[in-house]
Design a protein around this motif. Structure first.
Motif, PDB file in Angstrom:
ATOM      1  N   PHE A  17       0.852  -1.179   0.000  1.00 37.32           N
ATOM      2  CA  PHE A  17       0.000   0.000   0.000  1.00 37.32           C
ATOM      3  C   PHE A  17       0.890   1.233   0.000  1.00 37.32           C
ATOM      4  O   PHE A  17       1.738   1.401   0.876  1.00 37.32           O
ATOM      5  N   VAL A  18       0.695   2.079  -0.990  1.00 40.34           N
ATOM      6  CA  VAL A  18       1.481   3.300  -1.148  1.00 40.34           C
ATOM      7  C   VAL A  18       0.498   4.457  -1.159  1.00 40.34           C
ATOM      8  O   VAL A  18      -0.497   4.427  -1.878  1.00 40.34           O
ATOM      9  N   SER A  19       0.772   5.469  -0.380  1.00 43.89           N
ATOM     10  CA  SER A  19      -0.159   6.576  -0.195  1.00 43.89           C
ATOM     11  C   SER A  19       0.566   7.908  -0.283  1.00 43.89           C
ATOM     12  O   SER A  19       1.761   7.990  -0.035  1.00 43.89           O
ATOM     13  N   SER A  20      -0.201   8.934  -0.583  1.00 46.14           N
ATOM     14  CA  SER A  20       0.346  10.275  -0.418  1.00 46.14           C
ATOM     15  C   SER A  20       0.504  10.507   1.085  1.00 46.14           C
ATOM     16  O   SER A  20      -0.105   9.787   1.890  1.00 46.14           O
ATOM     17  N   PRO A  21       1.294  11.493   1.479  1.00 55.57           N
ATOM     18  CA  PRO A  21       1.472  11.737   2.910  1.00 55.57           C
ATOM     19  C   PRO A  21       0.277  12.431   3.565  1.00 55.57           C
ATOM     20  O   PRO A  21       0.263  12.597   4.776  1.00 55.57           O
ATOM     21  N   PHE A  22      -0.716  12.820   2.784  1.00 56.55           N
ATOM     22  CA  PHE A  22      -1.887  13.473   3.366  1.00 56.55           C
ATOM     23  C   PHE A  22      -2.622  12.495   4.274  1.00 56.55           C
ATOM     24  O   PHE A  22      -2.795  11.316   3.947  1.00 56.55           O
ATOM     25  N   ALA A  23      -3.066  12.987   5.417  1.00 58.21           N
ATOM     26  CA  ALA A  23      -3.662  12.134   6.445  1.00 58.21           C
ATOM     27  C   ALA A  23      -4.814  11.299   5.899  1.00 58.21           C
ATOM     28  O   ALA A  23      -4.898  10.099   6.174  1.00 58.21           O
ATOM     29  N   ARG A  24      -5.712  11.892   5.138  1.00 54.67           N
ATOM     30  CA  ARG A  24      -6.890  11.131   4.703  1.00 54.67           C
ATOM     31  C   ARG A  24      -6.504   9.985   3.769  1.00 54.67           C
ATOM     32  O   ARG A  24      -7.134   8.934   3.792  1.00 54.67           O
ATOM     33  N   ALA A  25      -5.481  10.150   2.959  1.00 51.33           N
ATOM     34  CA  ALA A  25      -5.032   9.074   2.074  1.00 51.33           C
ATOM     35  C   ALA A  25      -4.332   7.981   2.879  1.00 51.33           C
ATOM     36  O   ALA A  25      -4.596   6.788   2.690  1.00 51.33           O
ATOM     37  N   ARG A  26      -3.456   8.386   3.789  1.00 52.52           N
ATOM     38  CA  ARG A  26      -2.750   7.416   4.637  1.00 52.52           C
ATOM     39  C   ARG A  26      -3.743   6.634   5.480  1.00 52.52           C
ATOM     40  O   ARG A  26      -3.657   5.405   5.601  1.00 52.52           O
ATOM     41  N   GLU A  27      -4.723   7.329   6.057  1.00 53.34           N
ATOM     42  CA  GLU A  27      -5.723   6.664   6.887  1.00 53.34           C
ATOM     43  C   GLU A  27      -6.572   5.698   6.063  1.00 53.34           C
ATOM     44  O   GLU A  27      -6.955   4.626   6.558  1.00 53.34           O
ATOM     45  N   THR A  28      -6.866   6.046   4.819  1.00 58.46           N
ATOM     46  CA  THR A  28      -7.615   5.140   3.941  1.00 58.46           C
ATOM     47  C   THR A  28      -6.813   3.861   3.707  1.00 58.46           C
ATOM     48  O   THR A  28      -7.357   2.752   3.783  1.00 58.46           O
ATOM     49  N   ALA A  29      -5.522   4.011   3.432  1.00 58.01           N
ATOM     50  CA  ALA A  29      -4.671   2.834   3.225  1.00 58.01           C
ATOM     51  C   ALA A  29      -4.626   1.977   4.483  1.00 58.01           C
ATOM     52  O   ALA A  29      -4.734   0.748   4.416  1.00 58.01           O
ATOM     53  N   GLU A  30      -4.485   2.617   5.642  1.00 56.86           N
ATOM     54  CA  GLU A  30      -4.447   1.877   6.903  1.00 56.86           C
ATOM     55  C   GLU A  30      -5.759   1.136   7.142  1.00 56.86           C
ATOM     56  O   GLU A  30      -5.758  -0.016   7.599  1.00 56.86           O
ATOM     57  N   GLN A  31      -6.877   1.778   6.820  1.00 58.72           N
ATOM     58  CA  GLN A  31      -8.184   1.129   6.996  1.00 58.72           C
ATOM     59  C   GLN A  31      -8.345  -0.049   6.044  1.00 58.72           C
ATOM     60  O   GLN A  31      -8.955  -1.065   6.399  1.00 58.72           O
ATOM     61  N   CYS A  32      -7.816   0.063   4.835  1.00 63.59           N
ATOM     62  CA  CYS A  32      -7.861  -1.057   3.888  1.00 63.59           C
ATOM     63  C   CYS A  32      -7.129  -2.265   4.461  1.00 63.59           C
ATOM     64  O   CYS A  32      -7.640  -3.394   4.421  1.00 63.59           O
ATOM     65  N   ILE A  33      -5.957  -2.023   4.992  1.00 69.48           N
ATOM     66  CA  ILE A  33      -5.172  -3.115   5.573  1.00 69.48           C
ATOM     67  C   ILE A  33      -5.910  -3.718   6.764  1.00 69.48           C
ATOM     68  O   ILE A  33      -6.044  -4.937   6.877  1.00 69.48           O
ATOM     69  N   ARG A  34      -6.437  -2.851   7.655  1.00 65.88           N
ATOM     70  CA  ARG A  34      -7.189  -3.348   8.811  1.00 65.88           C
ATOM     71  C   ARG A  34      -8.405  -4.153   8.363  1.00 65.88           C
ATOM     72  O   ARG A  34      -8.727  -5.190   8.945  1.00 65.88           O
ATOM     73  N   GLY A  35      -9.081  -3.654   7.323  1.00 63.98           N
ATOM     74  CA  GLY A  35     -10.261  -4.346   6.811  1.00 63.98           C
ATOM     75  C   GLY A  35      -9.930  -5.734   6.306  1.00 63.98           C
ATOM     76  O   GLY A  35     -10.667  -6.694   6.549  1.00 63.98           O
ATOM     77  N   ILE A  36      -8.822  -5.850   5.615  1.00 64.40           N
ATOM     78  CA  ILE A  36      -8.386  -7.165   5.124  1.00 64.40           C
ATOM     79  C   ILE A  36      -8.066  -8.077   6.298  1.00 64.40           C
ATOM     80  O   ILE A  36      -8.461  -9.246   6.326  1.00 64.40           O
ATOM     81  N   ARG A  37      -7.349  -7.555   7.275  1.00 68.05           N
ATOM     82  CA  ARG A  37      -6.922  -8.359   8.422  1.00 68.05           C
ATOM     83  C   ARG A  37      -8.106  -8.792   9.300  1.00 68.05           C
ATOM     84  O   ARG A  37      -8.090  -9.879   9.870  1.00 68.05           O
ATOM     85  N   ARG A  38      -9.112  -7.939   9.424  1.00 66.52           N
ATOM     86  CA  ARG A  38     -10.233  -8.216  10.337  1.00 66.52           C
ATOM     87  C   ARG A  38     -11.341  -9.051   9.702  1.00 66.52           C
ATOM     88  O   ARG A  38     -12.180  -9.585  10.411  1.00 66.52           O
ATOM     89  N   ASP A  39     -11.368  -9.138   8.389  1.00 68.44           N
ATOM     90  CA  ASP A  39     -12.411  -9.893   7.702  1.00 68.44           C
ATOM     91  C   ASP A  39     -11.847 -11.250   7.299  1.00 68.44           C
ATOM     92  O   ASP A  39     -11.054 -11.351   6.358  1.00 68.44           O
ATOM     93  N   ASP A  40     -12.262 -12.276   8.023  1.00 67.87           N
ATOM     94  CA  ASP A  40     -11.710 -13.608   7.787  1.00 67.87           C
ATOM     95  C   ASP A  40     -11.927 -14.071   6.349  1.00 67.87           C
ATOM     96  O   ASP A  40     -11.055 -14.721   5.768  1.00 67.87           O
ATOM     97  N   ALA A  41     -13.065 -13.737   5.761  1.00 68.76           N
ATOM     98  CA  ALA A  41     -13.344 -14.163   4.385  1.00 68.76           C
ATOM     99  C   ALA A  41     -12.387 -13.487   3.407  1.00 68.76           C
ATOM    100  O   ALA A  41     -11.849 -14.137   2.497  1.00 68.76           O
ATOM    101  N   VAL A  42     -12.174 -12.195   3.595  1.00 76.29           N
ATOM    102  CA  VAL A  42     -11.265 -11.464   2.700  1.00 76.29           C
ATOM    103  C   VAL A  42      -9.834 -11.934   2.906  1.00 76.29           C
ATOM    104  O   VAL A  42      -9.105 -12.185   1.939  1.00 76.29           O
ATOM    105  N   ALA A  43      -9.421 -12.061   4.158  1.00 80.73           N
ATOM    106  CA  ALA A  43      -8.059 -12.531   4.447  1.00 80.73           C
ATOM    107  C   ALA A  43      -7.853 -13.939   3.890  1.00 80.73           C
ATOM    108  O   ALA A  43      -6.802 -14.239   3.309  1.00 80.73           O
ATOM    109  N   GLY A  44      -8.862 -14.785   4.035  1.00 77.68           N
ATOM    110  CA  GLY A  44      -8.769 -16.140   3.503  1.00 77.68           C
ATOM    111  C   GLY A  44      -8.684 -16.153   1.984  1.00 77.68           C
ATOM    112  O   GLY A  44      -7.927 -16.939   1.403  1.00 77.68           O
ATOM    113  N   ARG A  45      -9.449 -15.279   1.343  1.00 79.11           N
ATOM    114  CA  ARG A  45      -9.403 -15.193  -0.122  1.00 79.11           C
ATOM    115  C   ARG A  45      -8.028 -14.728  -0.579  1.00 79.11           C
ATOM    116  O   ARG A  45      -7.460 -15.270  -1.523  1.00 79.11           O
ATOM    117  N   ALA A  46      -7.476 -13.704   0.082  1.00 76.83           N
ATOM    118  CA  ALA A  46      -6.130 -13.227  -0.266  1.00 76.83           C
ATOM    119  C   ALA A  46      -5.125 -14.360  -0.106  1.00 76.83           C
ATOM    120  O   ALA A  46      -4.269 -14.577  -0.976  1.00 76.83           O
TER     121      ALA A  46
END
Length: 129
Positions: A17-46
């Protein structure tokens, strides 16, 4: 062509995940990663696809939004002064804005750099602001 020269590069299965340094972009990337990690179905698919999701968000200034010069920080409606000029001249810098041509070159250079950095077919997700 039929010689295989047009085949896409083979994936290494690495997802960055590569983001601009702007907070909203960085936070979006962080939420994407958290979402993948917290969703067993998505993590399992990956995992079933052989993907390795890297937890670090890499920041890159080349993904920042267009600079609007003297109009930065003003009401969004003031950007409408620039867009008609953009259509006539993509190289203009009226109001001190970053030209459309400059944005294209900056983003192109960033993509080429990221492809080089994460070479070997590495996959990456670019989030810009």
């Amino acid at each position: 062509g039929g010689d295989g020269g047009d085949a896409p590069p083979r994936s290494t299965g690495q997802v960055y995940f590569v983001s601009s340094p702007f907070a909203r972009a960085r936070e979006t990337a962080e939420q994407c990663i958290r979402g993948i990690r917290r969703d067993d179905a998505v993590a399992g698919r990956a995992d079933s696809l052989g993907l390795t999701i890297h937890d670090e968000v890499f920041l890159h200034d080349g993904l920042m939004e267009r600079h609007f010069g003297r109009l930065d920080g003003m009401e969004l409606s003031t950007y409408a002064y620039v867009w008609p000029v953009d259509m006539m001249d993509p190289t203009h810098t009226a109001f001190g804005v970053e030209s459309v041509s400059a944005v294209i070159e900056r983003v192109r250079g960033t993509i080429l750099e990221l492809e080089s950095r994460y070479g070997g077919g590495g996959d990456h997700v670019d989030l810009s602001d």
